[in-house]
Scaffold this motif. Structure first.
Motif, PDB file in Angstrom:
ATOM      1  N   GLN A  78       0.828  -1.203   0.000  1.00 45.08           N
ATOM      2  CA  GLN A  78       0.000   0.000   0.000  1.00 45.08           C
ATOM      3  C   GLN A  78       0.871   1.266   0.000  1.00 45.08           C
ATOM      4  O   GLN A  78       0.562   2.251  -0.673  1.00 45.08           O
ATOM      5  CB  GLN A  78      -0.964  -0.006   1.185  1.00 45.08           C
ATOM      6  CG  GLN A  78      -2.021  -1.076   1.048  1.00 45.08           C
ATOM      7  CD  GLN A  78      -3.282  -0.799   1.857  1.00 45.08           C
ATOM      8  OE1 GLN A  78      -4.374  -1.043   1.385  1.00 45.08           O
ATOM      9  NE2 GLN A  78      -3.107  -0.288   3.048  1.00 45.08           N
ATOM     10  N   ARG A  82       0.803   4.037  -2.722  1.00 53.97           N
ATOM     11  CA  ARG A  82       0.584   5.455  -2.406  1.00 53.97           C
ATOM     12  C   ARG A  82       1.735   6.332  -2.976  1.00 53.97           C
ATOM     13  O   ARG A  82       1.496   7.427  -3.469  1.00 53.97           O
ATOM     14  CB  ARG A  82       0.471   5.645  -0.894  1.00 53.97           C
ATOM     15  CG  ARG A  82      -0.909   5.307  -0.354  1.00 53.97           C
ATOM     16  CD  ARG A  82      -1.117   5.878   1.032  1.00 53.97           C
ATOM     17  NE  ARG A  82      -0.229   5.284   2.023  1.00 53.97           N
ATOM     18  CZ  ARG A  82      -0.496   4.141   2.663  1.00 53.97           C
ATOM     19  NH1 ARG A  82      -1.616   3.493   2.420  1.00 53.97           N
ATOM     20  NH2 ARG A  82       0.350   3.674   3.525  1.00 53.97           N
ATOM     21  N   GLN A 180     -12.158   7.728 -13.713  1.00 54.42           N
ATOM     22  CA  GLN A 180     -11.858   7.228 -12.366  1.00 54.42           C
ATOM     23  C   GLN A 180     -10.392   7.479 -12.075  1.00 54.42           C
ATOM     24  O   GLN A 180      -9.520   6.753 -12.538  1.00 54.42           O
ATOM     25  CB  GLN A 180     -12.177   5.715 -12.302  1.00 54.42           C
ATOM     26  CG  GLN A 180     -12.115   5.138 -10.907  1.00 54.42           C
ATOM     27  CD  GLN A 180     -13.282   5.616 -10.058  1.00 54.42           C
ATOM     28  OE1 GLN A 180     -14.420   5.516 -10.465  1.00 54.42           O
ATOM     29  NE2 GLN A 180     -12.991   6.139  -8.889  1.00 54.42           N
ATOM     30  N   ASN A 305      -6.494  -2.146  -0.173  1.00 56.27           N
ATOM     31  CA  ASN A 305      -7.409  -1.121  -0.667  1.00 56.27           C
ATOM     32  C   ASN A 305      -6.720  -0.239  -1.698  1.00 56.27           C
ATOM     33  O   ASN A 305      -5.557   0.133  -1.536  1.00 56.27           O
ATOM     34  CB  ASN A 305      -7.884  -0.247   0.486  1.00 56.27           C
ATOM     35  CG  ASN A 305      -8.794  -1.011   1.396  1.00 56.27           C
ATOM     36  OD1 ASN A 305      -9.959  -1.178   1.115  1.00 56.27           O
ATOM     37  ND2 ASN A 305      -8.219  -1.515   2.474  1.00 56.27           N
ATOM     38  N   GLU A 307      -7.152   3.322  -4.062  1.00 58.04           N
ATOM     39  CA  GLU A 307      -7.796   4.631  -3.953  1.00 58.04           C
ATOM     40  C   GLU A 307      -9.119   4.662  -4.695  1.00 58.04           C
ATOM     41  O   GLU A 307     -10.026   5.414  -4.368  1.00 58.04           O
ATOM     42  CB  GLU A 307      -6.859   5.710  -4.525  1.00 58.04           C
ATOM     43  CG  GLU A 307      -5.618   5.965  -3.690  1.00 58.04           C
ATOM     44  CD  GLU A 307      -5.943   6.723  -2.416  1.00 58.04           C
ATOM     45  OE1 GLU A 307      -6.797   7.603  -2.438  1.00 58.04           O
ATOM     46  OE2 GLU A 307      -5.337   6.394  -1.361  1.00 58.04           O
ATOM     47  N   SER A 308      -9.224   3.827  -5.711  1.00 58.24           N
ATOM     48  CA  SER A 308     -10.443   3.838  -6.516  1.00 58.24           C
ATOM     49  C   SER A 308     -11.628   3.233  -5.782  1.00 58.24           C
ATOM     50  O   SER A 308     -12.731   3.237  -6.285  1.00 58.24           O
ATOM     51  CB  SER A 308     -10.205   3.037  -7.794  1.00 58.24           C
ATOM     52  OG  SER A 308      -9.808   1.723  -7.468  1.00 58.24           O
ATOM     53  N   GLY A 309     -11.409   2.742  -4.611  1.00 55.90           N
ATOM     54  CA  GLY A 309     -12.516   2.153  -3.845  1.00 55.90           C
ATOM     55  C   GLY A 309     -12.551   0.640  -3.942  1.00 55.90           C
ATOM     56  O   GLY A 309     -13.158  -0.029  -3.124  1.00 55.90           O
ATOM     57  N   THR A 310     -11.901   0.072  -4.946  1.00 58.11           N
ATOM     58  CA  THR A 310     -11.853  -1.384  -5.035  1.00 58.11           C
ATOM     59  C   THR A 310     -10.604  -1.865  -4.313  1.00 58.11           C
ATOM     60  O   THR A 310      -9.974  -1.097  -3.572  1.00 58.11           O
ATOM     61  CB  THR A 310     -11.820  -1.835  -6.501  1.00 58.11           C
ATOM     62  OG1 THR A 310     -10.679  -1.264  -7.118  1.00 58.11           O
ATOM     63  CG2 THR A 310     -13.087  -1.391  -7.226  1.00 58.11           C
TER      64      THR A 310
END
Lengths: 936, 379
Positions: A78, A82, A180, A305, A307-310
């Motif tokens: 992650q 990031r 997106q 996780n 950033e796109s929510g998926t």
């Protein structure tokens, strides 16, 4: 005495084992048990008590370790993502870049070709920023700026691909249009040798923030950077593996192991294992499960996780077998150490036990010899332990003491043995007496529980000893005695007294029997009642015999009474007949002599009628006293009943339903048909009187055999085959007192004047005279059944048993008739009758002797002798015999007031012997004289 | 389909049947359905009965949940957003915030018409969307539910143990799903989130599935307690249907405030700290509870912030295999929504365009301008 001669008592296996054995077993076994238990508890803990062992600790440690590794991998991944987003965001959000992009996009909109853009200072600045970023992070393969409207590359970190777009342009198209931001796209290796890559998308806005002018892409070689992050790196052992999939469970990293079918998972291969499913759907945790190879693994699953929510699914796993290997190795070592400890403990136990038990074995040897009676044996001085020395000394003292005791004991034993033998013999005799006595003996405890029964009890009660012992004496209860009876019995014996009395008990088969019992308490020396003994004698047979005798005596008394009544009735009838003969005879003579219109005709007629009614009564009396003349023949009772049926139906009326149940194979009997008819009619009349409100009447015939038992209960009846005639009604029935008297003449339950009381006595007389037997069965309200038994006969019936002369003969006035009659009035009456009939050659004698003298003296030759049967001096039969000495063909007509004289005493029982019953009418006399004269 | 796949399908079906049967036994230990447990009459609730829901037309009434990292941070930021106040004032409106313990409680008062705006996890949102005319317009946040357990390392270790859960919440769904997937039988104990720490301390429960910050309280409060399972969730902001139709501008202002708050929290970790302090204050004002550790609240809020992103509705959540479809099926299986409710109808209540429209005009909606009351005092 040798030790081998000692015989050990039969004892348990445990008791036969030596002290040394038990020491080794107990101390060694316990030590082994403790060592093994400690080892097991240490290894596996006590889960029920919440105590953890090495195995649980190992599991916990491994679960935590794998979870930490997974968390670390996830955090690294992650963070890296990031950072890569940061690379793109830094550029996209830079106001300078935004201004340059805006200028470039404006130029495009003004029609400048994309190929010319490379020379624009703004494009050069952005490309320079792209390249410096790529240099900063070498894994960045390329960075593109794509026009949001045309989708063409307007700035690139690579040379020469402006406008026409990169090879993966088509792949980019979808995310360009998706709007997106911060989304990731994996791109597989291509045919041109390109690496597996990941593309990051970010919109570039205008300076006002609202206009979406271009899209920035960063393409990163994931094999170069992502794989090292996810690689095992040795921390997961030989079997460890990290799996990464997208949200649809498509592999993003290659599998290190082949699939179960031996194949190799290609890119985008979809994994179906549980931890991957959980991780990709947003779940995190640790599981013991199976991986894609179907091998048990410990798997930590994490959701990465985006950033796109998926998100992606990540699984860090390691084979359970490898994890357990270290634990099993430690467990094995621990067990071996435990085993070694146990062996050492056993060896020490054996050595110690031998040392400890050696002096004891010597003492044991001495004790064994002592046990075998060798009291002279010197106890060896054992050394070793203070306890053993003390034991030896004490044992020596005990041996001396035992020696003295042995002598005393032997004397005591001899004395006691003799005493016991005597007692035993006495008890044996006593027991034999109890066992063999005819009285039933029961011994119970103080609560009434049976403890002993003798064979006589078994015979009387039907219960075996096994069945009876343990039960209470209530098993014999018949219910014939009430509770008060038993209460009194128990009170008596519980108070220490004996009880005597008669009890009706119940046999095992349910039958009852009567016992004379004596029940006594048995006292212990303390005076307490410990047992009860009952001595009982079965008196059932005795009571039954007494009752049978009384009953038979009663029956005999009844029979004798009936006989006496019969004789009395017969005697009275005889005298009546004589007198009625005179009354009727003269009455008729007077009646005949009077003119038809004579005023005396009516009174005389009444006299004759009264005489005839009296004669009828007298005949019934004679029937009861069995002194009628029977017209006996072979007949079927069925025929008699059927002939009567029509008349009987009229007789009983419509309220009573008559049913005939006639045995079609009914045997025949010897009887007077007329008399049998009389019997049936009388019984039917009797039944009708019992059914005033209607009912059912059944007449039944059947063949029956009366056996010996039946005849025992019915004196006078012989065993054999009988025909039964039963007449049953559903009337009011009668009680026992009435039944006892119904056959007596003049006994009636009807109102005075309604009946003569001779109906059933007539039936009785006819049945008895016919050799039969009659019984009545009745209860008040339950109807009545008369059963009549006639002996069967094998004689075939003849066409005419009773011959009736049909021939007529005119009166021969010259006929000589000798009348012998001791009763003068009757003799005078017969004279008037005969003269009335037209006979004039008449001779009279008052006795047999006078008749003989008359015949012999006057030399007369009578054609016909009319003689009374019973007369003073010579009887009628003797007279006829004397007269027939000279006149064998002499015609004779006997007359008598009753029939026993005629049939029984004078042996004139042949049915063809002429006989006329007193009283008789002129007509009857005339017909009889004619019959006699016409007979052969 | 080869033999291996067939066997796998058969095993999955059999496993599903078995775990459904187990669930039917376990999930209703007291003979009371989960649906019945969440449909409580709250008119006499000791906390809510003290609320005075403004009946005035010019008041927009929002139900929020302070015991909820990170939605609480967002809500508290919105409460203090002067720009939002300004936008609503222009429209002749003003905002009133009401705190609740859990989503089903907000739904109860929204159904009575006493709330215009609500925020809750996906399960209460779906339930409300199936029962009442609502418009779901934004994703509040994304985070994990934690199954915190003492003396357990995996879900299987909870076999036969008591597990606390909040009926009707997303955690309820997550727990049942976890137990079904792993074939674990456990006793489910219904509890509100704020009751769970005391229940675990007293031994009434061996584990509890709950969202932050209570999950952290459980871990800190019970030495040895661990997160044995986590499940991702999303929460939503929704409006009563009639309100949405009557006040579209107010809805846009509120959505813009949410997007603004999200960006503000994303901008600086100090903002997360400030919002966490506000949220803790709101928690304490709502109900006496275990002391919440600010540092932990802040830590969890920061983590949640990373996870949350822009407050848009994602297609991946709403497709037929996504989180919401799965939760909708769970609600139907549990009889927690009317039997005849259709997924398409519920799906239609999710309106992604409004928030996308606002995000596409950041200048207009001042998404990158931040003006919050009392922010300074927390610096």
């Amino acid at each position: 005495m040798s030790r081998q001669s000692v015989e050990y008592p039969r004892v348990s296996w445990a008791s036969q084992r030596s002290l040394r054995f038990w020491m080794i077993l107990v101390f060694g076994g316990l030590s082994a048990l403790v060592v093994i238990s400690v080892s097991l508890v240490r290894s596996f803990g006590l889960p029920s008590l919440g105590i953890e062992g090495d195995y649980q600790s190992f599991q916990r440690r491994e679960v935590i370790r794998l979870g930490l590794v997974a968390d670390l991998k996830k955090e690294l991944l992650q963070s890296w993502l990031r950072e890569r987003l940061g690379d793109v965001s830094t550029l996209a959000d830079d106001p300078e870049v935004q201004a340059d992009v805006f200028t470039i996009v404006e130029s495009i909109q003004k029609g400048i070709a994309p190929s010319a853009m490379a020379a624009m200072p703004e494009a050069i600045r952005i490309a320079s920023r792209f390249r410096s970023t790529s240099r900063y992070y070498s894994a960045i393969e390329a960075m593109y700026l794509v026009d949001a409207l045309s989708g063409e590359i307007i700035v690139s970190s690579l040379q020469g691909n402006l406008g026409r777009g990169p090879d993966d342009r088509e792949q980019l198209k979808s995310i360009v249009e998706s709007r997106q931001d911060n989304s990731f796209l994996f791109v597989g290796s291509n045919n041109n040798g390109g690496n597996r890559s990941m593309i990051i998308r970010r919109s570039v806005h205008g300076l006002d923030g609202d206009m979406h002018v271009a899209v920035l892409f960063s393409r990163i070689d994931i094999d170069a950077v992502l794989m090292p992050i996810l690689s095992n790196g040795g921390g997961l052992g030989l079997s460890g593996e990290v799996l990464l999939t997208d949200k649809d469970r498509h592999l993003l990293t290659p599998l290190e192991q082949p699939l179960t079918d031996g194949g190799v998972a290609s890119e985008k291969y979809r994994l179906d294992s549980l931890p991957i499913s959980l991780a990709s759907s947003g779940k995190e945790g640790v599981l013991f499960t199976e991986d894609y190879r179907k091998v048990p693994v410990l798997a930590a699953f994490r959701h990465v996780n985006l950033e796109s929510g998926t998100g992606w699914g990540m699984v860090v796993k390691q084979d359970v077998a490898e994890l357990r290997k270290a634990f099993i190795r430690r467990l094995t070592v621990s067990l071996w150490v435990g085993v070694a400890g146990v062996v050492v403990v056993f060896i020490c136990c054996v050595a110690f036990a031998r040392t400890l038990t050696a002096p004891l074995r010597r003492v044991t040897g001495a004790a064994l010899r002592l046990g075998n009676g060798d009291f002279s044996q010197k106890v060896p001085q054992a050394t070793g332990y203070r306890e053993v020395t003390e034991l030896t000394t004490a044992f020596e003292g005990m041996a001396g003491y035992l020696k003295e005791w042995d002598a005393t004991l032997n004397r005591e034993i001899a004395f006691k043995t003799e005493q016991l033998n005597n007692e035993f013999a006495e008890r044996k005799r006593l027991m034999a007496a109890i066992e063999q006595t005819g009285e039933a003996i029961i011994l119970t405890n103080e609560k009434g529980i049976i403890e002993y029964v003798n064979p006589a009890f078994e015979t009387v009660s039907g219960y075996s000893r096994v069945e009876a012992v343990g039960q209470t004496s209530s098993i014999l209860k018949s219910g014939k005695q009430d509770e008060a009876f038993y209460r009194n019995l128990w009170e008596t014996i519980l108070n220490g007294r004996s009880w005597q009395g008669r009890i009706t008990n119940k046999h095992k088969d349910g039958s009852l029997y009567v016992e004379d019992a004596a029940i006594s308490p048995v006292f212990a020396p303390s005076g307490k009642i410990v047992n009860f003994v009952a001595v009982k004698r079965d008196v059932t047979a005795h009571i039954r015999a007494t009752e049978d005798k009384a009953r038979l005596e009663e029956q005999l008394r009844q029979a004798q009474k009936m006989e006496s009544i019969g004789r009395l009735a017969g005697g009275v009838a005889h005298d009546f007949n004589n007198m009625l003969g005179v009354i009727l005879g003269y009455g008729e003579i007077v009646q005949r002599s009077l003119a038809a219109d004579d005023p005396l005709q009516e009174p005389v007629s009444e006299i004759v009628k009264a005489g005839q009614r009296s004669a009828a009564l007298t005949r019934q009396l004679l029937a009861f006293s069995r002194k009628q003349v029977l017209q006996v023949g072979v007949l079927s009772l069925n025929d008699v009943v059927r002939d009567l049926e029509k008349m009987l139906r009229r007789l009983i009326g419509e309220d009573i339903e008559l049913t005939l149940s006639l045995d079609e194979r009914l045997a025949r009997v010897m009887a007077d048909a007329g008399q049998i008819e009389q019997v049936v009619i009388n019984l039917v009349v009797n039944a009708r009187a019992a059914m005033l409100h209607g009912g059912k009447l059944i007449i039944e015939t059947v063949n029956v055999e009366l056996d010996f038992d039946y005849t025992q209960d019915h004196p006078g009846v012989q065993p054999g085959w009988y025909v039964m005639l039963a007449v049953s009604d559903t009337g009011c029935g009668m009680d026992k007192a009435t039944q006892a008297n119904i056959f007596e003449p003049f006994f009636t339950t009807k109102e005075r004047g309604k009946g003569t009381g001779l109906g059933l006595s007539t039936v009785f007389g006819i049945v008895k005279q016919s050799g039969g037997n009659i019984l009545v069965y009745s209860d008040p309200g339950q109807g009545t059944t008369f059963k009549i038994y006639f002996p069967q006969t094998q004689i075939e019936p003849q066409a005419n048993d009773v011959l009736v002369a049909e021939r007529k003969r005119s009166i021969d006035e010259n006929l000589s008739i000798l009348v012998v009659e001791d009763e003068a009035p009757f003799r005078k009456m017969v004279e008037r009758m005969l003269k009335n009939l037209g006979y004039h050659q008449l001779f009279f004698a008052a006795s047999g002797d006078e008749a003989l003298r008359l015949v012999e003296g006057k030399k007369m030759k009578p054609d016909l002798v009319i003689t009374d049967v019973v007369m003073p001096g010579m009887s009628g039969k003797e007279l006829v015999a004397r007269l027939r000495e000279n006149r064998p063909d002499l015609k004779v007509l006997y007359v008598s007031g009753y029939t026993d004289d005629f049939i029984d005493h004078h042996d004139l029982g042949h049915p063809e012997t002429p006989f006329l019953q007193k009283p008789f009418s002129v007509r009857q006399l005339a017909e009889k004289i004619e019959e006699v004269l016409l007979s052969g | 389909m080869d033999r291996r796949h067939k066997m796998m399908v058969i095993r999955c079906v059999l496993g599903l049947v078995a775990v459904v049967a187990i669930y039917l036994i376990m999930a209703k230990p007291k003979g009371e359905s989960a649906g019945a447990q969440i449909q409580q009459d709250l008119s006499d609730h000791p906390i809510y009965s003290t609320y005075h829901f403004s009946p005035l037309e010019g008041v927009v009434r929002i139900g929020i949940q302070p015991f909820w990292v990170f939605a609480a941070n967002l809500a508290e930021a919105m409460r203090r957003d002067r720009l939002l106040t300004e936008d609503l004032t222009t429209l002749g409106l003003r905002l009133e915030f009401y705190s609740f313990l859990k989503g089903p409680d907000i739904n109860f008062f929204m159904e009575k018409g006493q709330l215009d705006v609500g925020m809750s996890g996906y399960l209460p949102t779906l339930r409300q969307a199936s029962r009442q005319d609502v418009v779901v317009a934004a994703t509040m946040d994304r985070n994990f539910y934690d199954l915190v357990a003492v003396k357990a390392l995996t879900i299987k270790d909870l076999e036969g143990k008591n597990i606390g859960f909040t009926p009707g919440s997303d955690a309820h769904h997550a727990l049942v799903e976890a137990l079904l997937l792993t074939g674990t039988k456990a006793n489910l104990v219904p509890l509100d989130g704020n009751e769970m720490p005391a229940a675990m301390r007293s031994g009434q429960i061996d584990a509890g599935i709950i969202w932050e910050p209570v999950a952290s309280v459980l871990r800190l409060d019970n030495p040895g307690a661990r997160v044995v399972y986590r499940s991702r969730w999303a929460s939503f902001l929704y409006f009563r249907g009639d309100f949405a139709k009557a006040q579209p501008q107010a809805i846009a202002a509120i959505l813009a405030a949410l997007a603004r708050a999200s960006r503000w929290l994303d901008e600086d970790s100090d903002n997360v700290v400030a919002s966490s302090r506000w949220a803790i204050d709101a928690c304490r004002a709502l109900a006496p509870t275990d002391p919440l550790v600010l540092a932990d609240f802040i830590t969890q809020s920061k983590k949640a912030n990373i996870l949350s992103g822009e407050p848009v509705l994602l297609e991946s959540d709403m497709d037929d295999r996504g989180l919401l479809a799965s939760a909708f099926q769970f609600l139907k299986d549990e009889d927690m929504i009317p039997a005849g409710t259709e997924w398409e109808k519920v799906r239609a209540t999710f309106d992604a365009r409004s928030m996308e429209s606002i995000l596409s005009e950041p200048q207009k909606w001042r998404l990158n301008r931040f003006d919050y009351e009392n922010k300074e005092e927390w610096q």
